[in-house]
Enzyme design. Structure first.
Site: not given
Ligand code: HPA
Length: 274
Positions: A32, A63, A85, A87-88, A115, A213-214, A237, A249
């Site tokens: 990302s 993406h 991913h 989750y998609e 990310a 998540m990846s 973050n 996001h």
């Molecule tokens: N959690 C999960 N996935 C992420 C995060 C997060 O805080 N930041 C970027 N991808």
């Protein structure tokens, strides 16, 4: 109608990519906010995922869904602008099909970027983290089902899932270039919800330094097929509950954008040394 096996689908996708873009020895999966890195390539050829037979298409904003192959520091490098991913709604065979295709194309080294949320309290948003190891909290594994014997063993080792030599080279390169680089354990949770503060406290107790998540499915499949893996997270973050603020996001994308210069310096340096 003939039903194709997974292995046959991989072969068809690989053939289409090879025809459109040629093969490569190094692959980079751009996470990302990091997709602009394709600009580093010269003599570029590209193909949209939607034009690759049996390839999934990516659905997340940020993406883009295009495969690039070009030259960087005299090496043939392919880059994925956009990944898939769980989750998609994709199953992990789809999520990791690009890694199988890379293995078919002769890729020996894959650099996985993402990310991630910072769990380690010594981290700050904007840090880069070398992934030393991972924790899979998704409850899923991409190698579930019949083993693809032509790629690797039924019970592959994960002690050295992230290549030690590549990690040493990356640390040395970061030092030389003056790029600050954290190190740690990446923990995969399915998403798409960001984690709860309680889940983040749990992952910290379990030994995680970052969450995302990846990436873990790709590491597993790369390792299974004997591809060397380097993983680098951009801590976009601090994870849920570390700061008293909600996550979103847009913030993740914005931080990806802010650090992409440093990120690019590091990746360039590493690829030059490979
Ligand atoms: N959690 C999960 N996935 C992420 C995060 C997060 O805080 N930041 C970027 N991808």
């Amino acid at each position: 109608m003939t039903v194709l096996t997974y292995a046959e689908k991989i072969n068809l996708a690989a053939t289409a990519i090879e025809r459109a873009c040629g093969s490569a020895e190094i692959a980079v999966v751009l996470g990302s906010g990091l997709g602009d890195y394709v600009e580093a390539l010269s003599d570029v050829r590209a193909i949209d995922y939607k034009d690759i037979p049996h390839f999934p298409v990516s659905t997340v904003a940020g993406h883009k869904g295009r495969w690039y192959t070009g030259t960087l520091h005299g090496k043939r490098v392919c880059m994925m602008q956009g990944r898939f991913h769980a989750y998609e709604g994709y199953d992990l065979a789809d999520v990791t099909m690009p890694i199988r295709v890379m293995q078919k194309l002769g890729v020996k080294t894959v650099i996985l970027t993402n990310a991630a949320g910072g769990v380690n309290l010594d981290f700050h948003a904007g840090d880069l983290m070398l992934i030393n190891d991972f924790i899979n909290l998704s409850g899923k594994n991409p190698l579930t089902g019949p083993n693809l014997d032509e790629y690797g063993a039924r019970f592959p080792d994960m002690t050295y899932s992230l290549d030690r030599e590549l990690q040493a080279l990356t640390l040395a390169t970061a030092g030389k270039l003056g790029v600050p680089l954290q190190q740690g354990v990446y923990c995969w949770l399915n998403g798409p919800t960001y984690e709860t503060p309680a889940e983040i406290r749990m992952t910290r107790i379990l030994g995680a330094d970052a969450v995302g998540m990846s990436t873990v499915p790709e590491i597993i499949v790369a390792r299974h097929g004997g591809t060397r893996v380097l993983g680098i997270s951009c801590i976009t973050n601090m994870a849920a509950g570390v700061l008293d603020a909600p996550l979103n996001h847009a913030e993740v994308m914005e931080m990806g954008n802010k650090v992409k210069g440093t990120f690019r310096t590091l990746l360039d340096g590493v690829i030059a040394e490979l």
